[in-house]
Design a protein around this motif. Structure first.
Motif, PDB file in Angstrom:
ATOM      1  N   PRO A   8     -34.279 -26.939   4.443  1.00  0.00           N
ATOM      2  CA  PRO A   8     -33.385 -27.342   5.529  1.00  0.00           C
ATOM      3  C   PRO A   8     -32.061 -26.589   5.487  1.00  0.00           C
ATOM      4  O   PRO A   8     -31.590 -26.187   4.422  1.00  0.00           O
ATOM      5  CB  PRO A   8     -33.146 -28.826   5.224  1.00  0.00           C
ATOM      6  CG  PRO A   8     -33.187 -28.892   3.729  1.00  0.00           C
ATOM      7  CD  PRO A   8     -34.121 -27.801   3.257  1.00  0.00           C
ATOM      8  N   GLY A   9     -31.450 -26.425   6.637  1.00  0.00           N
ATOM      9  CA  GLY A   9     -30.138 -25.789   6.721  1.00  0.00           C
ATOM     10  C   GLY A   9     -29.706 -25.734   8.171  1.00  0.00           C
ATOM     11  O   GLY A   9     -30.444 -26.176   9.065  1.00  0.00           O
ATOM     12  N   SER A  10     -28.521 -25.190   8.400  1.00  0.00           N
ATOM     13  CA  SER A  10     -28.055 -25.024   9.777  1.00  0.00           C
ATOM     14  C   SER A  10     -28.533 -23.690  10.351  1.00  0.00           C
ATOM     15  O   SER A  10     -28.794 -23.575  11.546  1.00  0.00           O
ATOM     16  CB  SER A  10     -26.522 -25.078   9.836  1.00  0.00           C
ATOM     17  OG  SER A  10     -26.058 -26.259   9.248  1.00  0.00           O
ATOM     18  N   PHE A  11     -28.583 -22.674   9.510  1.00  0.00           N
ATOM     19  CA  PHE A  11     -29.062 -21.352   9.917  1.00  0.00           C
ATOM     20  C   PHE A  11     -28.398 -20.863  11.199  1.00  0.00           C
ATOM     21  O   PHE A  11     -29.043 -20.366  12.107  1.00  0.00           O
ATOM     22  CB  PHE A  11     -30.601 -21.350  10.076  1.00  0.00           C
ATOM     23  CG  PHE A  11     -31.316 -21.812   8.847  1.00  0.00           C
ATOM     24  CD1 PHE A  11     -31.409 -21.010   7.728  1.00  0.00           C
ATOM     25  CD2 PHE A  11     -31.870 -23.085   8.791  1.00  0.00           C
ATOM     26  CE1 PHE A  11     -32.046 -21.457   6.581  1.00  0.00           C
ATOM     27  CE2 PHE A  11     -32.513 -23.541   7.652  1.00  0.00           C
ATOM     28  CZ  PHE A  11     -32.597 -22.715   6.544  1.00  0.00           C
ATOM     29  N   SER A  78     -33.030 -33.522  13.408  1.00  0.00           N
ATOM     30  CA  SER A  78     -31.743 -34.196  13.322  1.00  0.00           C
ATOM     31  C   SER A  78     -31.975 -35.453  12.485  1.00  0.00           C
ATOM     32  O   SER A  78     -33.104 -35.894  12.324  1.00  0.00           O
ATOM     33  CB  SER A  78     -31.208 -34.549  14.716  1.00  0.00           C
ATOM     34  OG  SER A  78     -32.185 -35.265  15.422  1.00  0.00           O
ATOM     35  N   GLY A  79     -30.925 -35.989  11.939  1.00  0.00           N
ATOM     36  CA  GLY A  79     -31.081 -37.162  11.072  1.00  0.00           C
ATOM     37  C   GLY A  79     -31.328 -36.735   9.642  1.00  0.00           C
ATOM     38  O   GLY A  79     -31.083 -35.586   9.258  1.00  0.00           O
ATOM     39  N   LEU A  80     -31.837 -37.681   8.851  1.00  0.00           N
ATOM     40  CA  LEU A  80     -32.016 -37.436   7.417  1.00  0.00           C
ATOM     41  C   LEU A  80     -33.051 -36.350   7.169  1.00  0.00           C
ATOM     42  O   LEU A  80     -34.170 -36.410   7.691  1.00  0.00           O
ATOM     43  CB  LEU A  80     -32.458 -38.720   6.719  1.00  0.00           C
ATOM     44  CG  LEU A  80     -31.388 -39.794   6.499  1.00  0.00           C
ATOM     45  CD1 LEU A  80     -32.013 -41.021   5.850  1.00  0.00           C
ATOM     46  CD2 LEU A  80     -30.251 -39.256   5.644  1.00  0.00           C
ATOM     47  N   LEU A  81     -32.690 -35.405   6.299  1.00  0.00           N
ATOM     48  CA  LEU A  81     -33.651 -34.334   6.026  1.00  0.00           C
ATOM     49  C   LEU A  81     -34.867 -34.840   5.259  1.00  0.00           C
ATOM     50  O   LEU A  81     -35.983 -34.326   5.452  1.00  0.00           O
ATOM     51  CB  LEU A  81     -32.962 -33.165   5.311  1.00  0.00           C
ATOM     52  CG  LEU A  81     -32.441 -33.310   3.883  1.00  0.00           C
ATOM     53  CD1 LEU A  81     -33.511 -33.013   2.862  1.00  0.00           C
ATOM     54  CD2 LEU A  81     -31.269 -32.372   3.679  1.00  0.00           C
ATOM     55  N   VAL A  82     -34.687 -35.863   4.400  1.00  0.00           N
ATOM     56  CA  VAL A  82     -35.854 -36.371   3.660  1.00  0.00           C
ATOM     57  C   VAL A  82     -36.862 -37.028   4.607  1.00  0.00           C
ATOM     58  O   VAL A  82     -38.068 -37.006   4.358  1.00  0.00           O
ATOM     59  CB  VAL A  82     -35.465 -37.357   2.525  1.00  0.00           C
ATOM     60  CG1 VAL A  82     -34.801 -36.638   1.374  1.00  0.00           C
ATOM     61  CG2 VAL A  82     -34.647 -38.513   3.026  1.00  0.00           C
ATOM     62  N   LEU A  94     -36.492 -27.006  -0.812  1.00  0.00           N
ATOM     63  CA  LEU A  94     -35.851 -25.775  -1.301  1.00  0.00           C
ATOM     64  C   LEU A  94     -34.402 -25.730  -0.870  1.00  0.00           C
ATOM     65  O   LEU A  94     -34.087 -26.031   0.287  1.00  0.00           O
ATOM     66  CB  LEU A  94     -36.543 -24.558  -0.683  1.00  0.00           C
ATOM     67  CG  LEU A  94     -37.907 -24.149  -1.198  1.00  0.00           C
ATOM     68  CD1 LEU A  94     -38.476 -23.068  -0.293  1.00  0.00           C
ATOM     69  CD2 LEU A  94     -37.823 -23.656  -2.632  1.00  0.00           C
ATOM     70  N   ARG A  95     -33.530 -25.361  -1.793  1.00  0.00           N
ATOM     71  CA  ARG A  95     -32.125 -25.130  -1.440  1.00  0.00           C
ATOM     72  C   ARG A  95     -31.622 -23.916  -2.222  1.00  0.00           C
ATOM     73  O   ARG A  95     -32.016 -23.694  -3.374  1.00  0.00           O
ATOM     74  CB  ARG A  95     -31.265 -26.353  -1.795  1.00  0.00           C
ATOM     75  CG  ARG A  95     -31.536 -27.577  -0.940  1.00  0.00           C
ATOM     76  CD  ARG A  95     -31.016 -27.469   0.473  1.00  0.00           C
ATOM     77  NE  ARG A  95     -29.559 -27.518   0.537  1.00  0.00           N
ATOM     78  CZ  ARG A  95     -28.881 -27.282   1.658  1.00  0.00           C
ATOM     79  NH1 ARG A  95     -29.498 -26.959   2.780  1.00  0.00           N
ATOM     80  NH2 ARG A  95     -27.564 -27.343   1.654  1.00  0.00           N
ATOM     81  N   GLY A  96     -30.739 -23.154  -1.597  1.00  0.00           N
ATOM     82  CA  GLY A  96     -30.154 -21.991  -2.257  1.00  0.00           C
ATOM     83  C   GLY A  96     -28.871 -22.362  -2.978  1.00  0.00           C
ATOM     84  O   GLY A  96     -28.177 -23.305  -2.587  1.00  0.00           O
TER      85      GLY A  96
END
Ligand code: PNS
Length: 168
Positions: A8-11, A78-82, A94-96
């Motif tokens: 997830p991200g805004s990208f 939108s909302g909670l990523l989980v 995954l997160r950087g």
């Protein structure tokens, strides 16, 4: 078990740093879903559909391993990523990570996400040294001021931003 990753991200926009995370994700996941977050309180530079299309196009052009042809899909959320990760059937988040500030924030987020969704395993991908200074916020600023963003983003993004009128 299928290893389905959610990144997830805004990208806004996707940068070379994000691309490193996608590349790494493709080595550990069978399928990779890139979640493009929509914040109702912010006007993005690029609409969510454009961000998703760019991500899928750029990912398609990445060299793929011959043994495991992992796929990359991009979806707006939108909302909670989980919640989205669960709906998508993802088991890897995954997160950087670029620096210590990222680490502190990401560790908090990981703890909260793990409490809400224990089955979702977070994997951090360290930024490559060549890309660790890149932030989408600074890329947007440079683009808005007419600077050259080509060292920081895939070529398709530089082209898209060159033809986009940014929100004032
Ligand atoms: O890497 P970014 O661009 O800062 O990512 C932002 C994003 C979309 C991941 C963030 O806004 C987000 O997490 N949105 C979902 C809200 C959420 O799940 N919050 C709780 C996190 S513990």
């Amino acid at each position: 078990m299928v290893r389905r990753g959610f990144f997830p991200g805004s990208f806004d926009p996707i940068t070379n740093g994000h691309l490193d995370v996608i590349r790494a994700g493709l080595t550990v996941c069978d399928e990779l879903i890139v979640g493009v977050g929509q914040n109702p309180n912010k006007t993005p530079t690029l609409p969510v559909e454009v961000r998703c299309a760019l991500i899928e196009r750029i990912a398609r052009e990445l060299p793929q391993g011959t043994e495991r042809p992992a796929t990359v899909r991009a979806v707006g959320f939108s909302g909670l990523l989980v919640k989205t990760a669960r709906e998508m059937g993802a088991n890897i988040l995954l997160r950087g990570l670029r620096d210590g500030a990222d680490f502190d924030y990401e560790m908090q987020m990981t703890g909260m996400n793990a409490a809400m969704e224990p089955e979702l395993e977070t994997i951090f991908v360290p930024a490559r040294p060549a890309n660790r200074h890149i932030t989408a916020t600074l890329v947007r600023q440079i683009a808005q001021m007419g600077g050259d963003i080509s060292p920081f983003v895939p070529q398709a993004v530089a082209q898209a931003l060159a033809t986009t009128k940014s929100p004032s």
